[in-house]
Design a protein around this motif. Sequence first.
Motif, short mmCIF file in Angstrom:
data_model
loop_
_atom_site.label_atom_id
_atom_site.label_comp_id
_atom_site.label_asym_id
_atom_site.label_seq_id
_atom_site.Cartn_x
_atom_site.Cartn_y
_atom_site.Cartn_z
N PHE A 30 -20.87 54.68 -0.13
CA PHE A 30 -21.25 53.27 -0.28
C PHE A 30 -20.10 52.36 0.15
O PHE A 30 -20.28 51.36 0.84
CB PHE A 30 -21.66 52.97 -1.73
CG PHE A 30 -22.72 53.89 -2.23
CD1 PHE A 30 -23.96 53.93 -1.62
CD2 PHE A 30 -22.48 54.74 -3.30
CE1 PHE A 30 -24.95 54.80 -2.07
CE2 PHE A 30 -23.46 55.61 -3.76
CZ PHE A 30 -24.70 55.64 -3.14
N GLY A 46 -27.21 49.43 3.79
CA GLY A 46 -26.63 50.67 3.28
C GLY A 46 -26.52 50.63 1.76
O GLY A 46 -27.49 50.93 1.06
N GLN A 47 -25.35 50.24 1.28
CA GLN A 47 -25.13 50.18 -0.18
C GLN A 47 -26.26 49.37 -0.83
O GLN A 47 -26.66 48.32 -0.32
CB GLN A 47 -23.80 49.48 -0.44
CG GLN A 47 -23.35 49.51 -1.88
CD GLN A 47 -22.01 48.79 -2.07
OE1 GLN A 47 -21.65 47.90 -1.31
NE2 GLN A 47 -21.27 49.22 -3.08
N GLY A 48 -26.76 49.87 -1.95
CA GLY A 48 -27.91 49.24 -2.58
C GLY A 48 -27.52 48.05 -3.44
O GLY A 48 -27.01 48.23 -4.53
N TYR A 135 -27.47 61.42 -6.83
CA TYR A 135 -26.58 60.26 -6.86
C TYR A 135 -25.14 60.75 -6.99
O TYR A 135 -24.85 61.71 -7.71
CB TYR A 135 -26.97 59.34 -8.02
CG TYR A 135 -26.21 58.04 -8.02
CD1 TYR A 135 -26.31 57.15 -6.96
CD2 TYR A 135 -25.36 57.72 -9.07
CE1 TYR A 135 -25.60 55.97 -6.95
CE2 TYR A 135 -24.65 56.53 -9.08
CZ TYR A 135 -24.77 55.67 -8.01
OH TYR A 135 -24.05 54.50 -8.00
N ASN A 184 -32.88 57.66 -6.72
CA ASN A 184 -32.02 57.24 -5.63
C ASN A 184 -31.40 58.49 -5.03
O ASN A 184 -30.79 59.26 -5.77
CB ASN A 184 -30.91 56.32 -6.20
CG ASN A 184 -29.94 55.85 -5.15
OD1 ASN A 184 -30.13 56.06 -3.97
ND2 ASN A 184 -28.86 55.21 -5.60
N TYR A 215 -33.60 52.19 -12.21
CA TYR A 215 -34.68 51.50 -11.47
C TYR A 215 -35.98 51.51 -12.28
O TYR A 215 -37.07 51.52 -11.71
CB TYR A 215 -34.88 52.17 -10.10
CG TYR A 215 -33.62 52.15 -9.26
CD1 TYR A 215 -33.20 50.99 -8.64
CD2 TYR A 215 -32.81 53.29 -9.16
CE1 TYR A 215 -32.02 50.96 -7.91
CE2 TYR A 215 -31.63 53.27 -8.44
CZ TYR A 215 -31.25 52.09 -7.81
OH TYR A 215 -30.07 52.05 -7.10
N LYS A 246 -29.59 46.02 -11.62
CA LYS A 246 -30.78 46.13 -10.76
C LYS A 246 -31.82 45.11 -11.17
O LYS A 246 -32.52 44.54 -10.35
CB LYS A 246 -31.42 47.51 -10.89
CG LYS A 246 -30.46 48.66 -11.02
CD LYS A 246 -29.76 48.90 -9.75
CE LYS A 246 -28.52 49.74 -10.02
NZ LYS A 246 -27.65 49.82 -8.89
N PHE A 331 -35.27 51.49 -2.15
CA PHE A 331 -34.82 52.27 -1.01
C PHE A 331 -36.00 52.85 -0.22
O PHE A 331 -37.02 53.22 -0.81
CB PHE A 331 -33.92 53.43 -1.46
CG PHE A 331 -32.70 52.96 -2.21
CD1 PHE A 331 -31.79 52.11 -1.60
CD2 PHE A 331 -32.49 53.35 -3.52
CE1 PHE A 331 -30.67 51.65 -2.28
CE2 PHE A 331 -31.37 52.90 -4.22
CZ PHE A 331 -30.45 52.05 -3.60
N ARG A 376 -31.17 56.37 4.62
CA ARG A 376 -31.71 55.52 3.54
C ARG A 376 -31.43 54.06 3.88
O ARG A 376 -30.28 53.70 4.14
CB ARG A 376 -31.02 55.88 2.22
CG ARG A 376 -31.64 55.18 1.01
CD ARG A 376 -30.73 55.21 -0.21
NE ARG A 376 -29.71 54.17 -0.15
CZ ARG A 376 -28.82 53.93 -1.11
NH1 ARG A 376 -28.81 54.67 -2.20
NH2 ARG A 376 -27.94 52.97 -0.97
N1 GLN Z 1 -25.99 52.60 -6.48
C1 GLN Z 1 -25.78 51.87 -5.27
C2 GLN Z 1 -26.48 52.59 -4.13
O1 GLN Z 1 -27.06 53.60 -4.31
C3 GLN Z 1 -24.33 51.71 -4.95
C4 GLN Z 1 -23.38 51.83 -6.06
C5 GLN Z 1 -21.98 51.99 -5.57
O2 GLN Z 1 -21.60 51.37 -4.59
N2 GLN Z 1 -21.24 52.82 -6.20
O3 GLN Z 1 -26.41 52.13 -3.03
#
Ligand code: GLN
Length: 396
Positions: A30, A46-48, A135, A184, A215, A246, A331, A376
Amino acid sequence: MKPSATREPLPASIAPPATSKLPGVGTTIFTVMSQLARECGAINLGQGFPDFATPAGLLDRVVHHLRDGANQYAPMAGMPELREAIAAKVLALYGRQVDPVSDVTVTSGATEAIFSAIQAVVHPGDEAIVFDPAYDSYEPAVTLAGGRTVHVPLTAPRYGVDWQRVAAAITPRTRLVIVNSPHNPTGAVLDAADLEALADLTRDRPITVLGDEVYEHIVFDGARHESLNRHAELREKSLVVSSFGKTYHATGWKIGYCVAPPALSEEFRKVHQFAQFCVVTPMQKALAEYLTTTPEHHLGLGGFYQDKRDRFLHLLRESRFRLLPSAGTYFQLADYSAITDQGDVDFALRLTRESGVAAIPVSVFYEKPPAARVLRFCFAKDIATLERAAQILCRI
Ligand code: GLN
Ligand code: PMP
């Protein structure tokens, strides 16, 4: 530094010292992708993280409490009013009566809750089962606790759990199973039958369950979120983690929580009090009020993100990406094998540098990456951003 989960030997110049406690770990994917996106001026899918404003009513409450003097340490387990609001939500949504005093702990994001939970439960030599793609924070926490992570792959394209494989992975050393739903990076969700299977497999065994449910409010197509909190048997052996980041478009606040029965919460807090001690006070007070007065916000989140998902899918319908099912989260997985044979880390880097759209390569979340070529994309963005990104992606 390399993304953490590429697992190739690092060049000597950047290899961690021989004494590293996490020798296979580099900088998270990320961080790598967000930094590259910034450097290249790329659209960051990219990063969520959402690019929507945190609700104004919530911000007003934060400002009020900041000005009103709520600026000293909060209680270690969290502000009582926030723990009560969380308990009320758990009762309203999942029918579980939890005691806000003994069962609810406010944490510095879900990340700290996951870390503290794993340190509290996993002893040296214990095994923790995770589902790949997993994750990225789970395995390092297990390693630091002296445990071993056992990876069970989910089954594409729906990324369901094969419970027979889980049964085969359980040993007398299994101490923890980590489930993440909605999931995720895949967007898969567990259903009631999955929870039954998990209950069957953990029954009469010394296994704790860690539920990563950050989520929880983002589930699509009329499905309901099957929280561990709903399941009468599982909830007695589970630590259930969620995050306000979130829910309120406020990932930078890093406020989450853990719900667990008293004995588990007690062990959890032994770690939490030294990992973090307590969490930012004015935000907790504001969240307590907002959660209580404005439930329509979290109740509307599934519909809000389903629209985004559908818009994104529509915008990409003419592209060469093959879009995989996304039942929850924000995502969307996309198979790009019609475009190139390049590996997903290299393709993601190239897409960011040369085309100006950043995504996350999914292989980094696997112990043994499958042959599939999948990226993703995060669709928690305003429509103009999704349109600009889709225009680029449709030309590739
Ligand atoms: N959970 C977020 C993702 O999946 C990012 C979290 C992080 O940057 N550590 O993108
Ligand atoms: N678990 C999952 C599955 C996540 O996607 C994230 C962050 N996006 C977290 C945990 C961490 O949440 P937080 O930002 O509240 O620490």
